[in-house]
Motif scaffolding. Structure first.
Motif, short mmCIF file in Angstrom:
data_model
loop_
_atom_site.label_atom_id
_atom_site.label_comp_id
_atom_site.label_asym_id
_atom_site.label_seq_id
_atom_site.Cartn_x
_atom_site.Cartn_y
_atom_site.Cartn_z
N GLY A 85 0.83 -1.21 0.00
CA GLY A 85 0.00 0.00 0.00
C GLY A 85 0.86 1.25 0.00
O GLY A 85 0.60 2.20 -0.75
N TYR A 86 1.89 1.24 0.82
CA TYR A 86 2.79 2.40 0.90
C TYR A 86 3.56 2.58 -0.42
O TYR A 86 3.62 3.67 -0.98
N THR A 87 4.13 1.50 -0.91
CA THR A 87 4.97 1.56 -2.11
C THR A 87 4.17 1.95 -3.35
O THR A 87 4.59 2.82 -4.13
N ILE A 88 3.04 1.32 -3.55
CA ILE A 88 2.21 1.60 -4.74
C ILE A 88 1.69 3.04 -4.69
O ILE A 88 1.68 3.74 -5.71
N THR A 89 1.28 3.49 -3.52
CA THR A 89 0.79 4.87 -3.41
C THR A 89 1.92 5.86 -3.67
O THR A 89 1.71 6.87 -4.36
N THR A 90 3.10 5.58 -3.14
CA THR A 90 4.24 6.46 -3.41
C THR A 90 4.53 6.51 -4.91
O THR A 90 4.75 7.59 -5.47
N TYR A 91 4.52 5.37 -5.56
CA TYR A 91 4.71 5.32 -7.02
C TYR A 91 3.64 6.15 -7.72
O TYR A 91 3.95 6.94 -8.61
N ASN A 92 2.38 5.96 -7.32
CA ASN A 92 1.29 6.69 -7.97
C ASN A 92 1.43 8.20 -7.79
O ASN A 92 1.18 8.97 -8.71
N ILE A 93 1.84 8.64 -6.61
CA ILE A 93 1.99 10.07 -6.34
C ILE A 93 3.16 10.64 -7.14
O ILE A 93 3.04 11.70 -7.78
N LEU A 94 4.28 9.94 -7.13
CA LEU A 94 5.48 10.47 -7.80
C LEU A 94 5.37 10.45 -9.32
O LEU A 94 6.00 11.27 -9.99
N THR A 95 4.59 9.54 -9.87
CA THR A 95 4.45 9.49 -11.34
C THR A 95 3.23 10.27 -11.83
O THR A 95 3.03 10.39 -13.03
N SER A 96 2.45 10.80 -10.92
CA SER A 96 1.24 11.53 -11.29
C SER A 96 1.60 12.92 -11.81
O SER A 96 2.48 13.60 -11.27
N ASP A 97 0.89 13.34 -12.86
CA ASP A 97 1.09 14.69 -13.39
C ASP A 97 0.45 15.72 -12.47
O ASP A 97 -0.29 15.39 -11.56
N SER A 117 -9.47 -1.13 -3.24
CA SER A 117 -8.71 -1.93 -4.20
C SER A 117 -7.27 -1.45 -4.31
O SER A 117 -6.92 -0.37 -3.85
N ILE A 118 -6.46 -2.27 -4.95
CA ILE A 118 -5.09 -1.88 -5.28
C ILE A 118 -5.18 -1.14 -6.61
O ILE A 118 -5.74 -1.66 -7.58
N ASN A 119 -4.66 0.06 -6.65
CA ASN A 119 -4.75 0.91 -7.84
C ASN A 119 -3.34 1.29 -8.28
O ASN A 119 -2.61 1.91 -7.52
N ILE A 120 -3.00 0.94 -9.50
CA ILE A 120 -1.68 1.26 -10.02
C ILE A 120 -1.86 2.16 -11.23
O ILE A 120 -2.54 1.80 -12.20
N ALA A 121 -1.24 3.35 -11.16
CA ALA A 121 -1.38 4.34 -12.23
C ALA A 121 -0.64 3.88 -13.48
O ALA A 121 0.47 3.35 -13.41
N LYS A 122 -1.28 4.10 -14.63
CA LYS A 122 -0.65 3.82 -15.91
C LYS A 122 -0.16 5.14 -16.50
O LYS A 122 -0.51 6.22 -16.01
N ASP A 124 -0.96 6.72 -19.13
CA ASP A 124 -1.99 7.60 -19.69
C ASP A 124 -2.86 8.25 -18.62
O ASP A 124 -3.80 8.97 -18.93
N GLY A 125 -2.56 8.01 -17.35
CA GLY A 125 -3.31 8.62 -16.26
C GLY A 125 -4.44 7.75 -15.72
O GLY A 125 -5.01 8.05 -14.69
N SER A 126 -4.77 6.67 -16.42
CA SER A 126 -5.81 5.76 -15.93
C SER A 126 -5.19 4.82 -14.89
O SER A 126 -3.99 4.85 -14.65
N MET A 127 -6.03 3.99 -14.30
CA MET A 127 -5.56 3.10 -13.24
C MET A 127 -5.85 1.64 -13.58
O MET A 127 -6.88 1.33 -14.14
N MET A 128 -4.93 0.76 -13.22
CA MET A 128 -5.22 -0.66 -13.19
C MET A 128 -5.77 -0.92 -11.79
O MET A 128 -5.18 -0.48 -10.79
N VAL A 129 -6.88 -1.64 -11.71
CA VAL A 129 -7.57 -1.82 -10.43
C VAL A 129 -7.66 -3.31 -10.12
O VAL A 129 -8.13 -4.10 -10.94
N PHE A 130 -7.25 -3.66 -8.90
CA PHE A 130 -7.33 -5.03 -8.41
C PHE A 130 -8.08 -5.01 -7.07
O PHE A 130 -7.54 -4.51 -6.08
N PRO A 131 -9.32 -5.51 -7.05
CA PRO A 131 -10.10 -5.45 -5.80
C PRO A 131 -9.44 -6.25 -4.68
O PRO A 131 -8.78 -7.26 -4.91
N LEU A 132 -9.63 -5.76 -3.46
CA LEU A 132 -9.11 -6.43 -2.27
C LEU A 132 -10.26 -6.99 -1.45
O LEU A 132 -11.35 -6.44 -1.44
#
Length: 179
Positions: A85-97, A117-122, A124-132
């Motif tokens: 959760g920490y790592t993916i969110t950090t990635y999403n924040i740092l790669t976000s425009d 869910s687990i959300n990983i930014a792509k 193009d700005g959209s998210m890959m979503v994996f429900p938890l």
């Protein structure tokens, strides 16, 4: 039960002797003591609430039992979910425009989706979503909320409130969401 039935029969007989019709005498006798067969207007709603309350309570109990007998594997999984959760969110924040307000676009993502869910930014700005699954969401959210707090997307009060809300949503049989 014998005493209760004797009182009811007695009341029925006396009501019939006094000239009451059979249905009225039966109702009188049945209402003489507590009638557990009678249902109110909200009975269906209460039964529906109990059904989901019971299911949620059993889910929490099963989770606790799994943690208790899982040896070292389950705590390691929970720590892994926190770290993810920490790592993916950090990635999403740092790669976000940045958006038009000079704020990170990550802050505009749907909070409801982020916490379920687990959300990983792509790119193009959209998210890959994996429900938890319930209960496991809490540990992932704890890591997510810590990263959002560290990058100042949430203040301490918001982070604490969201963490508490996540705990209630995942371990309480009573839902706190509106709508």
């Amino acid at each position: 039960q014998t005493m209760e039935n004797a009182a009811r029969v007695s009341a029925y007989v006396e009501a019939r002797k006094a000239g009451a019709p059979r249905p009225n005498a039966a109702t009188l006798a049945k209402d003489l003591t507590v009638n557990f067969n009678r249902k109110g207007e909200n009975n269906a709603l209460i039964n529906l609430g109990y059904l989901f309350f019971n299911a949620a309570q059993q889910g929490t109990q099963n989770f606790i039992q799994a943690v208790g007998r899982g040896g070292k594997k389950v705590p390691a999984l929970l720590a892994g979910l926190f770290g993810a959760g920490y790592t993916i969110t950090t990635y999403n924040i740092l790669t976000s425009d940045m958006d038009d307000d000079e704020e990170v676009k990550y802050d505009d993502y749907n909070d409801s989706q982020l916490k379920r869910s687990i959300n990983i930014a792509k790119e193009d700005g959209s998210m890959m979503v994996f429900p938890l699954a319930y209960a496991y969401q809490f540990f992932f959210n704890a890591g997510r909320i810590m990263a959002e707090w560290q990058y100042e997307l949430k203040n301490e009060g918001e982070a604490a409130t969201q963490l508490f809300q996540s705990f209630i949503d995942n371990f309480s049989p009573v839902d706190t969401q509106e709508g």
